[in-house]
Design a protein around this motif. Sequence first.
Motif, PDB file in Angstrom:
ATOM      1  N   ARG A  30       5.790   4.220  -5.069  1.00 51.84           N
ATOM      2  CA  ARG A  30       4.739   3.772  -5.992  1.00 51.84           C
ATOM      3  C   ARG A  30       3.990   4.985  -6.531  1.00 51.84           C
ATOM      4  O   ARG A  30       3.940   6.038  -5.893  1.00 51.84           O
ATOM      5  N   ASP A  31       3.370   4.803  -7.692  1.00 51.03           N
ATOM      6  CA  ASP A  31       2.486   5.854  -8.176  1.00 51.03           C
ATOM      7  C   ASP A  31       1.079   5.639  -7.615  1.00 51.03           C
ATOM      8  O   ASP A  31       0.839   4.708  -6.837  1.00 51.03           O
ATOM      9  N   LYS A  32       0.146   6.490  -8.001  1.00 46.08           N
ATOM     10  CA  LYS A  32      -1.206   6.437  -7.447  1.00 46.08           C
ATOM     11  C   LYS A  32      -1.953   5.161  -7.827  1.00 46.08           C
ATOM     12  O   LYS A  32      -2.914   4.769  -7.167  1.00 46.08           O
ATOM     13  N   THR A  33      -1.502   4.492  -8.881  1.00 43.77           N
ATOM     14  CA  THR A  33      -2.141   3.235  -9.292  1.00 43.77           C
ATOM     15  C   THR A  33      -1.576   2.028  -8.556  1.00 43.77           C
ATOM     16  O   THR A  33      -2.061   0.914  -8.722  1.00 43.77           O
ATOM     17  N   GLY A  34      -0.519   2.237  -7.763  1.00 37.61           N
ATOM     18  CA  GLY A  34       0.107   1.141  -7.040  1.00 37.61           C
ATOM     19  C   GLY A  34       1.301   0.539  -7.746  1.00 37.61           C
ATOM     20  O   GLY A  34       1.902  -0.416  -7.234  1.00 37.61           O
ATOM     21  N   LYS A  35       1.682   1.092  -8.897  1.00 38.68           N
ATOM     22  CA  LYS A  35       2.836   0.568  -9.639  1.00 38.68           C
ATOM     23  C   LYS A  35       4.125   1.031  -8.983  1.00 38.68           C
ATOM     24  O   LYS A  35       4.307   2.211  -8.686  1.00 38.68           O
TER      25      LYS A  35
ATOM     26  N   HIS B  53       0.777  -1.236   0.000  1.00 39.34           N
ATOM     27  CA  HIS B  53       0.000   0.000   0.000  1.00 39.34           C
ATOM     28  C   HIS B  53       0.809   1.286   0.000  1.00 39.34           C
ATOM     29  O   HIS B  53       0.298   2.327  -0.410  1.00 39.34           O
TER      30      HIS B  53
ATOM     31  N   GLN C 242       2.967   4.451  -0.832  1.00 39.60           N
ATOM     32  CA  GLN C 242       3.325   5.209  -2.031  1.00 39.60           C
ATOM     33  C   GLN C 242       4.558   6.081  -1.815  1.00 39.60           C
ATOM     34  O   GLN C 242       5.192   6.510  -2.777  1.00 39.60           O
TER      35      GLN C 242
END
Length: 220
Positions: A175-180, A148, A150
């Motif tokens: 991480r980015d906002k998409t979880g990548k 989780h 970011q």
Amino acid sequence: DFRKELAADRDSYRQEVLKWCQVLARAGYGSLSYPETYGGRDNMRDYFATMEILSLFDLSLTIKYGVQFGLFGGSILSLGTQKHHDRYLKDAGTLALPGCFAMTETGHGSNVRDIETTATYDQESNEFIVHTPSPSARKDYIGNAALHGQMATVFAQLIIGVDNHGICAILVPVRDKTGKVLPGIRIEDCGAKQGLNGVDNGRIWFEHVRIPAGNLLDRF
């Protein structure tokens, strides 16, 4: 909102604990210890009382709550300056910005003085280069890291020129906002544990990750 039967296995348990933290954040319990300017009540006593009550319900929730609002948000509050507070503190308290407290390393545990991760200043670009120089320097058992988080408050040796100025803390997006997971970052799930399986503990490596100099938490 707080139904444990929905968390039947580790994956669903982790997601349920995240949802519980989001419920608490929406109700204002995440930012209790933060200044009123950033949505809080400036009340550390109530924050710890909340943690104590949560521990009677679920210890994984207590830990994730503490990592997000106490360690991550608290490091921004206590180690950062107004520019960091203005940019990040409200989002930390509302869980709009899930975060980690990346201090512990495989080779030293919590012996902070001997952390191996480096943050080397590049004067030409006005950036810090955050790097994991050896296997023992990986960040280990970091709460919120596996799924989780970011952004991480990363503790590292501050290198300027040929001089080591000792331990610093710097905010590093992971991480980015998409979880990548972002480039230069490697994250590994610590997997099943004997307890607290609602917390997504992970390991983090940094491969010459460039961070703006303004991300250094520079109160001290």
